[in-house]
Design an enzyme around this catalytic site. Structure first.
Site, PDB file in Angstrom:
ATOM      1  CG  LEU A  97       1.280 -14.750   1.765  1.00  0.00           C
ATOM      2  CD1 LEU A  97      -0.119 -15.342   1.800  1.00  0.00           C
ATOM      3  CD2 LEU A  97       2.287 -15.811   2.184  1.00  0.00           C
ATOM      4  N   GLY A  98       3.968 -12.430  -1.674  1.00  0.00           N
ATOM      5  CA  GLY A  98       4.524 -12.366  -3.028  1.00  0.00           C
ATOM      6  C   GLY A  98       3.497 -12.165  -4.122  1.00  0.00           C
ATOM      7  CB  SER A  99       0.081 -10.706  -4.233  1.00  0.00           C
ATOM      8  OG  SER A  99       0.257  -9.324  -4.160  1.00  0.00           O
TER       9      SER A  99
ATOM     10  CB  ALA B 127       6.830 -11.709  -7.367  1.00  0.00           C
TER      11      ALA B 127
ATOM     12  CG  ASP C 140       9.053 -11.419  -2.894  1.00  0.00           C
ATOM     13  OD1 ASP C 140       9.734 -11.922  -1.985  1.00  0.00           O
ATOM     14  OD2 ASP C 140       8.072 -10.680  -2.696  1.00  0.00           O
TER      15      ASP C 140
ATOM     16  N   PRO D 223      -3.278 -12.759  -1.059  1.00  0.00           N
ATOM     17  CG  PRO D 223      -3.302 -13.081   1.251  1.00  0.00           C
ATOM     18  CD  PRO D 223      -3.121 -13.794  -0.038  1.00  0.00           C
ATOM     19  CB  VAL D 224      -2.823  -7.039  -2.345  1.00  0.00           C
ATOM     20  CG1 VAL D 224      -1.927  -5.872  -2.740  1.00  0.00           C
ATOM     21  CG2 VAL D 224      -3.440  -7.660  -3.593  1.00  0.00           C
TER      22      VAL D 224
ATOM     23  CB  ALA E 178      -0.527 -10.197   2.982  1.00  0.00           C
TER      24      ALA E 178
HETATM   25  O1  PMV Z   1       6.972  -8.559   1.886  1.00  0.00           O
HETATM   26  P1  PMV Z   1       7.611  -9.540   0.975  1.00  0.00           P
HETATM   27  O2  PMV Z   1       7.251 -10.949   1.214  1.00  0.00           O
HETATM   28  O3  PMV Z   1       7.586  -9.155  -0.468  1.00  0.00           O
HETATM   29  O4  PMV Z   1       9.118  -9.636   1.443  1.00  0.00           O
HETATM   30  C1  PMV Z   1      10.148  -8.954   0.974  1.00  0.00           C
HETATM   31  C2  PMV Z   1      11.373  -9.414   1.672  1.00  0.00           C
HETATM   32  C3  PMV Z   1      12.321  -8.307   2.022  1.00  0.00           C
HETATM   33  O5  PMV Z   1      13.536  -8.961   2.388  1.00  0.00           O
HETATM   34  C4  PMV Z   1      11.830  -7.506   3.193  1.00  0.00           C
HETATM   35  C5  PMV Z   1      12.584  -7.385   0.853  1.00  0.00           C
HETATM   36  C6  PMV Z   1      13.314  -8.008  -0.300  1.00  0.00           C
HETATM   37  O6  PMV Z   1      13.265  -7.418  -1.390  1.00  0.00           O
HETATM   38  O7  PMV Z   1      13.948  -9.067  -0.147  1.00  0.00           O
END
Ligand code: PMV
Length: 321
Positions: free
Chosen positions: A106-108, A110, A152, A101-102, A104
């Site tokens: 979960l790293g979509s 990356a 990520d 899921p975008v 959210a």
């Molecule tokens: O929302 P996500 O899962 O891409 O989390 C990013 C994590 C943060 O620490 C909030 C930002 C980062 O770049 O590390």
């Protein structure tokens, strides 16, 4: 030329989100139940240099040349070209699909970048090594996240649990024992960029308070590292709940996330917290394996949009990505 296919998993941040942007350690794990996939195939009828991209889930069907120069898909393709010194591409089709899921947590983003970089570089005959794949995905993240820590792209590239400190070599963690996470989507879309920018404003307004919160979060990530590698994994539960309490003080939880965290704990989770940028997106709960189904049902009944059970396993020596 045969079609070349590559995939990359989603991820969850177990400990240390936000504080990791400010140099504290964080821990992330791959979530292999969700994946981004990229397929590259030659387009024998297309003119030299024409790259046609299809991503049905986002209703995208376009030539690369017609997309904005800062589109993440364009940046990923151009990154590969630069890394390989390939000024010109043959005519090709790039198909992208993702079950992650975008926006959210979960790293979509990356995972899509990593899948494209792997598939395209392999198609061009020069598969890039993980370090370069991760670095190129990081460049894409930078354009869209402002100040990403790099966690990520790293966890998604290596698809292993990692202990991550910004600008330092990361460490792959070998869990002493398997542990089970229940991951639930609040259904609230929340771009990480906005949450990160708001935390930065708060940090600028009150640096002492925020530095102390980040220190406390960093301590928890450090303790969690010992628990993951030494066991017993259920001892991660209280650390997750303590991390959640601190994230609430940082200001990145929300009513929906708090409700899902509470629901998981009531259903028997050993600990629970938001995961990723917060304000929406996902939460994660630590479950004894026999309890995971019950927690999943409770989260679904509480309104979670999508719930995944994911087990993080110790890696066997013949592990292949
Ligand atoms: O929302 P996500 O899962 O891409 O989390 C990013 C994590 C943060 O620490 C909030 C930002 C980062 O770049 O590390």
């Amino acid at each position: 030329m045969p079609a070349i296919f590559a995939s990359a998993p989603g991820k969850a941040i177990l400990f240390g989100e936000h504080a990791v942007v400010y140099g504290r350690p964080a821990i992330a794990v791959p979530v292999t139940q969700v994946q981004a996939k990229a397929t590259v195939l030659a387009d024998p009828l297309g003119p030299q240099g024409r790259v046609h991209i299809q991503a049905p889930e986002i209703q995208l069907d376009s030539d690369l040349a017609d997309l904005p120069a800062d589109d993440p898909l364009v940046l990923a393709v151009r990154g590969v070209q630069q890394a390989l010194g390939a000024d010109h591409l043959p005519a090709l089709k790039l198909r992208i699909s993702s079950t992650i899921p975008v926006a959210a947590g979960l790293g979509s983003g990356a995972a899509v970048s990593v899948a494209i970089v792997r598939a395209l570089s392999a198609f061009l005959g020069h598969p890039l090594v993980d370090e370069t794949v991760s670095a190129l995905a990081y460049e894409v993240e930078k354009k869209h996240h402002g100040t990403p820590s790099g966690i990520d792209n790293t966890v998604v590239t290596y698809a292993r649990p990692i202990y991550f400190v910004r600008d330092q070599p990361f460490e792959i963690l070998q869990p002493a024992e398997a542990f089970t996470l229940v991951i639930a989507d609040s259904g609230v879309r929340s771009p990480t960029r906005l949450a990160v920018a708001e935390v930065r404003q708060c940090w600028q307004a009150d640096p002492d308070r925020y530095e102390a919160l980040f220190d406390a979060i960093g301590q928890i990530a450090w303790q969690a590292r010992q628990v993951i590698t030494g066991g017993p994994p259920m001892a991660l539960g209280p650390l997750m709940s303590e991390n959640q309490r601190l994230l609430t003080q940082v200001g990145v939880s929300s009513a929906e996330l708090d409700f899902l965290v509470e629901t998981a704990l009531q259903a028997g989770a050993a600990g629970a917290k938001l995961s990723g940028g917060g304000r929406g997106g996902n939460m994660i709960a630590l479950a004894a394996p026999e309890n995971a189904g019950r927690i999943l049902t409770a989260l679904q009944n509480a309104g979670a949009k999508r719930v995944i059970i994911s087990t993080i396993n110790p890696v066997t020596p013949d592990f292949k990505k």
